[in-house]
Design a protein around this motif. Structure first.
Motif, PDB file in Angstrom:
ATOM      1  N   GLU A   1     -35.338 -12.805   0.140  1.00 31.52           N
ATOM      2  CA  GLU A   1     -34.422 -13.458   1.063  1.00 31.52           C
ATOM      3  C   GLU A   1     -34.138 -12.558   2.266  1.00 31.52           C
ATOM      4  O   GLU A   1     -34.106 -13.014   3.412  1.00 31.52           O
ATOM      5  CB  GLU A   1     -33.129 -13.787   0.316  1.00 31.52           C
ATOM      6  N   LEU A   2     -33.967 -11.282   2.021  1.00 36.03           N
ATOM      7  CA  LEU A   2     -33.676 -10.339   3.093  1.00 36.03           C
ATOM      8  C   LEU A   2     -34.882 -10.141   4.005  1.00 36.03           C
ATOM      9  O   LEU A   2     -34.756 -10.166   5.229  1.00 36.03           O
ATOM     10  CB  LEU A   2     -33.230  -8.995   2.504  1.00 36.03           C
ATOM     11  N   ILE A   3     -36.064  -9.981   3.438  1.00 33.22           N
ATOM     12  CA  ILE A   3     -37.276  -9.828   4.245  1.00 33.22           C
ATOM     13  C   ILE A   3     -37.510 -11.071   5.099  1.00 33.22           C
ATOM     14  O   ILE A   3     -37.860 -10.977   6.275  1.00 33.22           O
ATOM     15  CB  ILE A   3     -38.506  -9.545   3.348  1.00 33.22           C
ATOM     16  N   GLU A   4     -37.276 -12.247   4.535  1.00 34.48           N
ATOM     17  CA  GLU A   4     -37.431 -13.492   5.289  1.00 34.48           C
ATOM     18  C   GLU A   4     -36.421 -13.563   6.441  1.00 34.48           C
ATOM     19  O   GLU A   4     -36.738 -14.078   7.520  1.00 34.48           O
ATOM     20  CB  GLU A   4     -37.274 -14.700   4.371  1.00 34.48           C
ATOM     21  N   ALA A   5     -35.231 -13.047   6.238  1.00 35.66           N
ATOM     22  CA  ALA A   5     -34.220 -13.031   7.302  1.00 35.66           C
ATOM     23  C   ALA A   5     -34.611 -12.062   8.423  1.00 35.66           C
ATOM     24  O   ALA A   5     -34.375 -12.346   9.598  1.00 35.66           O
ATOM     25  CB  ALA A   5     -32.861 -12.660   6.733  1.00 35.66           C
ATOM     26  N   ILE A   6     -35.217 -10.940   8.061  1.00 38.56           N
ATOM     27  CA  ILE A   6     -35.628  -9.962   9.064  1.00 38.56           C
ATOM     28  C   ILE A   6     -36.865 -10.450   9.818  1.00 38.56           C
ATOM     29  O   ILE A   6     -36.944 -10.353  11.031  1.00 38.56           O
ATOM     30  CB  ILE A   6     -35.914  -8.593   8.400  1.00 38.56           C
ATOM     31  N   PHE A   7     -37.844 -10.960   9.076  1.00 40.86           N
ATOM     32  CA  PHE A   7     -39.104 -11.431   9.654  1.00 40.86           C
ATOM     33  C   PHE A   7     -39.334 -12.892   9.270  1.00 40.86           C
ATOM     34  O   PHE A   7     -40.036 -13.183   8.306  1.00 40.86           O
ATOM     35  CB  PHE A   7     -40.275 -10.584   9.158  1.00 40.86           C
ATOM     36  N   PRO A   8     -38.748 -13.830   9.998  1.00 36.56           N
ATOM     37  CA  PRO A   8     -38.901 -15.242   9.675  1.00 36.56           C
ATOM     38  C   PRO A   8     -40.374 -15.673   9.682  1.00 36.56           C
ATOM     39  O   PRO A   8     -41.192 -15.099  10.393  1.00 36.56           O
ATOM     40  CB  PRO A   8     -38.135 -15.965  10.778  1.00 36.56           C
ATOM     41  N   ALA A   9     -40.692 -16.685   8.921  1.00 32.13           N
ATOM     42  CA  ALA A   9     -42.064 -17.183   8.800  1.00 32.13           C
ATOM     43  C   ALA A   9     -42.635 -17.640  10.145  1.00 32.13           C
ATOM     44  O   ALA A   9     -43.841 -17.674  10.325  1.00 32.13           O
ATOM     45  CB  ALA A   9     -42.122 -18.325   7.792  1.00 32.13           C
ATOM     46  N   SER A  10     -41.764 -17.940  11.092  1.00 34.20           N
ATOM     47  CA  SER A  10     -42.232 -18.390  12.404  1.00 34.20           C
ATOM     48  C   SER A  10     -42.851 -17.271  13.216  1.00 34.20           C
ATOM     49  O   SER A  10     -43.442 -17.506  14.249  1.00 34.20           O
ATOM     50  CB  SER A  10     -41.064 -19.018  13.186  1.00 34.20           C
ATOM     51  N   GLY A  11     -42.696 -16.025  12.743  1.00 41.08           N
ATOM     52  CA  GLY A  11     -43.313 -14.877  13.415  1.00 41.08           C
ATOM     53  C   GLY A  11     -42.283 -14.050  14.158  1.00 41.08           C
ATOM     54  O   GLY A  11     -41.161 -14.454  14.360  1.00 41.08           O
ATOM     55  N   GLY A  12     -42.700 -12.856  14.528  1.00 39.84           N
ATOM     56  CA  GLY A  12     -41.822 -11.959  15.265  1.00 39.84           C
ATOM     57  C   GLY A  12     -40.877 -11.219  14.347  1.00 39.84           C
ATOM     58  O   GLY A  12     -40.946 -11.336  13.127  1.00 39.84           O
ATOM     59  N   SER A  13     -40.029 -10.433  14.946  1.00 39.03           N
ATOM     60  CA  SER A  13     -39.026  -9.709  14.177  1.00 39.03           C
ATOM     61  C   SER A  13     -37.709  -9.800  14.903  1.00 39.03           C
ATOM     62  O   SER A  13     -37.647  -9.994  16.103  1.00 39.03           O
ATOM     63  CB  SER A  13     -39.427  -8.248  13.984  1.00 39.03           C
ATOM     64  N   LYS A  14     -36.642  -9.663  14.160  1.00 37.48           N
ATOM     65  CA  LYS A  14     -35.319  -9.668  14.744  1.00 37.48           C
ATOM     66  C   LYS A  14     -34.434  -8.763  13.911  1.00 37.48           C
ATOM     67  O   LYS A  14     -34.655  -8.573  12.739  1.00 37.48           O
ATOM     68  CB  LYS A  14     -34.723 -11.064  14.817  1.00 37.48           C
TER      69      LYS A  14
END
Length: 76
Positions: free
Chosen positions: A61-74
């Motif tokens: 869940e945390l990795i998905e929040a950092i790097f969403p499946a749509s690409g990029g990082s935030k």
């Protein structure tokens, strides 16, 4: 630092015991391996005592929040 490394990942996990041991919170930080610049980070914490999530679920869940499946990082 080896020259073929691009990213350094620091993980800080906090466990708690209440009748059984469970993961209370998880911090993950991604740094540029050579400059030390923080690239992305995230924090996740179990919301309520009744929500004892599996550590794999919390990390995913945390990795998905950092790097969403749509690409990029935030940064979170």
């Amino acid at each position: 630092m080896p020259t073929d490394i691009d990213c350094k990942v620091i993980i800080h996990d906090r466990w708690f015991w209440d009748m059984e041991t469970y993961l209370l919170s998880l911090d993950i930080k991604f740094y540029d391996a050579h400059s030390g610049v923080l690239l992305a980070s995230g924090h996740d914490r179990r919301a309520a005592p009744v929500l004892r999530r599996d550590p794999d679920f919390l990390a995913s869940e945390l990795i998905e929040a950092i790097f969403p499946a749509s690409g990029g990082s935030k940064n979170k």
